[in-house]
Design a protein around this motif. Structure first.
Motif, mmCIF file in Angstrom:
data_model
loop_
_atom_site.group_PDB
_atom_site.id
_atom_site.type_symbol
_atom_site.label_atom_id
_atom_site.label_comp_id
_atom_site.label_asym_id
_atom_site.label_seq_id
_atom_site.Cartn_x
_atom_site.Cartn_y
_atom_site.Cartn_z
ATOM 1 N N HIS A 235 0.839 -1.207 0.000
ATOM 2 C CA HIS A 235 0.000 0.000 0.000
ATOM 3 C C HIS A 235 0.870 1.252 0.000
ATOM 4 N N THR A 236 1.948 1.242 0.811
ATOM 5 C CA THR A 236 2.855 2.390 0.857
ATOM 6 C C THR A 236 3.518 2.621 -0.495
ATOM 7 N N ALA A 237 3.960 1.528 -1.134
ATOM 8 C CA ALA A 237 4.597 1.653 -2.441
ATOM 9 C C ALA A 237 3.617 2.194 -3.480
ATOM 10 N N GLU A 238 2.369 1.763 -3.412
ATOM 11 C CA GLU A 238 1.356 2.253 -4.356
ATOM 12 C C GLU A 238 1.101 3.743 -4.153
ATOM 13 N N GLN A 239 1.059 4.177 -2.894
ATOM 14 C CA GLN A 239 0.848 5.597 -2.611
ATOM 15 C C GLN A 239 2.015 6.440 -3.109
ATOM 16 N N ILE A 240 3.240 5.942 -2.917
ATOM 17 C CA ILE A 240 4.413 6.668 -3.396
ATOM 18 C C ILE A 240 4.383 6.767 -4.914
ATOM 19 N N ALA A 241 4.081 5.645 -5.572
ATOM 20 C CA ALA A 241 4.053 5.641 -7.038
ATOM 21 C C ALA A 241 2.965 6.570 -7.570
ATOM 22 N N ARG A 242 1.829 6.655 -6.881
ATOM 23 C CA ARG A 242 0.716 7.489 -7.340
ATOM 24 C C ARG A 242 1.068 8.977 -7.275
ATOM 25 N N HIS A 243 1.903 9.357 -6.303
ATOM 26 C CA HIS A 243 2.231 10.772 -6.120
ATOM 27 C C HIS A 243 3.677 11.084 -6.504
ATOM 28 N N ARG A 244 4.312 10.190 -7.242
ATOM 29 C CA ARG A 244 5.697 10.418 -7.663
ATOM 30 C C ARG A 244 5.715 10.785 -9.142
ATOM 31 N N HIS A 245 6.433 11.853 -9.452
ATOM 32 C CA HIS A 245 6.474 12.363 -10.822
ATOM 33 C C HIS A 245 7.926 12.433 -11.282
ATOM 34 N N LEU A 246 8.202 11.855 -12.432
ATOM 35 C CA LEU A 246 9.564 11.844 -12.970
ATOM 36 C C LEU A 246 9.831 13.130 -13.748
ATOM 37 N N VAL A 247 10.934 13.784 -13.404
ATOM 38 C CA VAL A 247 11.387 14.977 -14.133
ATOM 39 C C VAL A 247 12.882 14.816 -14.386
ATOM 40 N N THR A 248 13.418 15.725 -15.172
ATOM 41 C CA THR A 248 14.847 15.688 -15.470
ATOM 42 C C THR A 248 15.544 16.815 -14.740
ATOM 43 N N ALA B 88 5.194 22.999 -9.697
ATOM 44 C CA ALA B 88 5.109 23.696 -8.412
ATOM 45 C C ALA B 88 6.161 24.784 -8.292
ATOM 46 N N GLY B 89 7.116 24.812 -9.210
ATOM 47 C CA GLY B 89 8.164 25.819 -9.190
ATOM 48 C C GLY B 89 9.531 25.194 -9.346
ATOM 49 N N PRO B 90 10.564 26.002 -9.636
ATOM 50 C CA PRO B 90 11.918 25.472 -9.768
ATOM 51 C C PRO B 90 12.424 24.966 -8.424
ATOM 52 N N GLY B 91 13.309 24.000 -8.485
ATOM 53 C CA GLY B 91 13.842 23.441 -7.255
ATOM 54 C C GLY B 91 15.329 23.168 -7.367
ATOM 55 N N ILE C 279 14.908 12.216 -11.949
ATOM 56 C CA ILE C 279 14.621 12.101 -10.514
ATOM 57 C C ILE C 279 13.104 12.047 -10.321
ATOM 58 N N GLY C 280 12.697 11.590 -9.159
ATOM 59 C CA GLY C 280 11.282 11.547 -8.813
ATOM 60 C C GLY C 280 10.947 12.611 -7.793
ATOM 61 N N LEU C 281 9.856 13.336 -8.034
ATOM 62 C CA LEU C 281 9.406 14.383 -7.122
ATOM 63 C C LEU C 281 8.004 14.053 -6.626
ATOM 64 N N ASP C 282 7.705 14.479 -5.401
ATOM 65 C CA ASP C 282 6.337 14.322 -4.909
ATOM 66 C C ASP C 282 5.485 15.486 -5.416
ATOM 67 N N ASP C 283 4.248 15.561 -4.980
ATOM 68 C CA ASP C 283 3.345 16.595 -5.474
ATOM 69 C C ASP C 283 3.819 18.006 -5.145
ATOM 70 N N ALA C 284 4.622 18.123 -4.075
ATOM 71 C CA ALA C 284 5.122 19.440 -3.676
ATOM 72 C C ALA C 284 6.436 19.794 -4.362
ATOM 73 N N GLY C 285 6.969 18.880 -5.178
ATOM 74 C CA GLY C 285 8.213 19.146 -5.871
ATOM 75 C C GLY C 285 9.455 18.773 -5.091
ATOM 76 N N THR C 286 9.303 17.951 -4.060
ATOM 77 C CA THR C 286 10.436 17.506 -3.243
ATOM 78 C C THR C 286 10.910 16.139 -3.728
ATOM 79 N N PRO C 287 12.231 15.949 -3.894
ATOM 80 C CA PRO C 287 12.733 14.635 -4.348
ATOM 81 C C PRO C 287 12.343 13.513 -3.386
ATOM 82 N N ILE C 288 11.885 12.403 -3.916
ATOM 83 C CA ILE C 288 11.550 11.220 -3.117
ATOM 84 C C ILE C 288 12.121 9.995 -3.805
ATOM 85 N N ARG C 289 12.350 8.966 -3.028
ATOM 86 C CA ARG C 289 12.895 7.731 -3.586
ATOM 87 C C ARG C 289 11.828 6.952 -4.337
#
Length: 205
Positions: A71-84, A113-116, A134-144
């Motif tokens: 369930h945790t992995a599914e939640q992370i994948a749902r809110h994880r966005h790949l950017v360069t 959400a803005g530059p980071g 890299i993967g970012l969460d909805d707030a634009g913070t890097p996550i694994r």
């Protein structure tokens, strides 16, 4: 790991588990069956039930861990966005004396959400100006990245084995103390019986 153990002083050393159960519930009407024998059989029956209970608890713990991690992995994948991201400096090991499979480097990236900016994991030897996904969460913070199913299953198995190990140590200690008590009772009973029988057997009467 668990075992229905009987020591050399046990009066039921070669008794099968089925016989132990019959004796424990009072269905063994043999005139040779003593209260001490029934006590040993009750211990053996309870120990066998404990084995089943421990295995069941371990299976439940492993299954629960698998579901929670999935369930945790599914939640992370749902809110994880790949950017360069683009590195702004060369890769450096966290601890140069130890070395690591992946180093870190400062980088910048753009997200709705803005530059980071921040430090991100990169392959060893990455130079400044290198594009790194890299993967970012909805707030634009890097996550694994979320755990893979194989890793989740492996962690669940380890939790199950750990549960069995802990229960084995605790319950085996409890049963060992109980067996020791019964063995002392057996020795005392044998000595008392021998004191009554020995004079007639040896002819000292």
């Amino acid at each position: 790991m668990f075992a229905v153990a009987a020591t050399h002083t046990s009066p039921a050393s070669h008794t099968s588990l089925r016989q132990h159960v019959r004796r424990a519930v009072g269905r063994d009407h043999s005139p040779l069956c003593r209260p001490l024998d029934r006590a040993y059989s009750r211990l053996a029956a309870v120990q066998a039930l404990t084995v089943l209970a421990a295995l069941a608890l371990a299976a439940v713990a492993a299954l629960l861990a698998f579901r929670v991690e999935t369930h945790t992995a599914e939640q992370i994948a749902r809110h994880r966005h790949l950017v360069t991201a683009v590195t702004t400096g060369p890769a450096q090991a966290d601890n140069p004396r130890v070395g690591s499979a992946r180093d870190h480097a400062p980088a910048r990236w753009t997200y709705p959400a803005g530059p980071g900016t921040g430090t991100i994991p990169v392959p060893e030897g990455t130079r400044a100006g290198t594009a790194v996904p890299i993967g970012l969460d909805d707030a634009g913070t890097p996550i694994r990245a979320p755990k893979a199913t194989e890793q989740i299953a492996s962690d669940a198995v380890l939790i199950g084995l750990g549960t069995v190990s802990v229960l084995a140590v605790v319950t085996e200690g409890v049963f060992a103390l109980r067996r020791r008590t019964l063995e002392r009772r057996a020795d005392t009973s044998w000595e008392a019986a021998w004191e009554r029988v020995e004079p007639g057997w040896s002819g000292r009467r």
